[in-house]
Design an enzyme around this catalytic site. Sequence first.
Site: not given
Ligand code: UFG
Length: 328
Positions: A116, A140, A144
């Site tokens: 990740s 998390y 990893k």
């Molecule tokens: N976001 C929103 N609203 C939501 C969901 C997400 O504004 O309902 C924002 C988050 O704050 C973030 C972006 O959209 O800024 C992306 O969020 P995601 O949850 O889709 O993805 P992440 O980047 O948080 O997570 C991904 C993987 C994880 C991993 C991470 C590494 O899903 O498993 O990248 O940083 F750990």
Amino acid sequence: MKVLVTGGAGYIGSHTCKLLANLGHTVITYDNLSTGHRQLVKWGDFIYGDIRDEARLRYAVHKYQPDGLIHFASFISVGESCSDPGSYYENNILGSLRIMQVLRDEGVRPLVVSGSAAVYGLPDMVPVAETAALNPINPYGRTKLVMEWMLEDFAQAHKLPWLALRYFNAAGADPSAETGEWHEPETHLIPNVLTAILKGQKLKVFGTDYPTQDGTCIRDYIHVNDLAWAHVLGLSYLLENKPSMSINLGTGSGVSVKEIIRAVEELTDKKVPFLVMPRRPGDPASLVADPTKAHKILNWTPEFLNIKDIIATALNWLSLHQENLLHI
Ligand code: UFG
């Protein structure tokens, strides 16, 4: 190839099983269905089992004698890992250790694992290359990173060949909608934006005050079938006795939360209702891959480069399976 896939009933796992089967390989899914879905095991045999259950794993490896393993069976939610770190250490670290021990004892064979971008934490420089500092900022990401360290040690001591594929943001669904993204609860941005449209619920936008052009976080969204393809290439690479290593998987371009909203609005011709919320803890402002190494080492190039094309596949999947998914 004969491939044992742990977590084959999950999101990226099921797409990889489909691809392997379509390429004529034999695939066996090993999954405890804690977050995966039996309905998504459509390709090859299924073994119900937990990765922490050494005897069950040993049975699976002994019975099928796979040429290699692909290990997807991880817990993946950053927020949950902060509130319940014990489960993450147990599943992601102990479970991965059991897989390595079974391979050590039953005859080493190549192991490709889900890494990740969370291992980088808050990177100093974007795009992020594999040489960037490894400073995970949540349990998390730490699990990893520890998994990668264990792989290095097992490779040193027992000649276990491995690849850790560090994904950025997995997105989209198989264009035929035979499988897709199905998390309960769903925390990822793209399905949440689409659900806001499909159910008329308000999307929560976590932070509009980031130091980015439009104030929202930037991510590198990579289509799940492109990820699946990288695993197949990765396993073939290891079967040629090439060196073990960690490799980023991303497109190399970033898209903001607001840009995702706009793309969904253009695709559906509907307004996304949303609420601005405070920042979500642990979110880096910008996370974009430098995918040079994946191109060079695996000869991997993503096919989906346009975010709208990626979102369209997710929309197709969600629209077709609303009945099953929208009760979640
Ligand atoms: N976001 C929103 N609203 C939501 C969901 C997400 O504004 O309902 C924002 C988050 O704050 C973030 C972006 O959209 O800024 C992306 O969020 P995601 O949850 O889709 O993805 P992440 O980047 O948080 O997570 C991904 C993987 C994880 C991993 C991470 C590494 O899903 O498993 O990248 O940083 F750990």
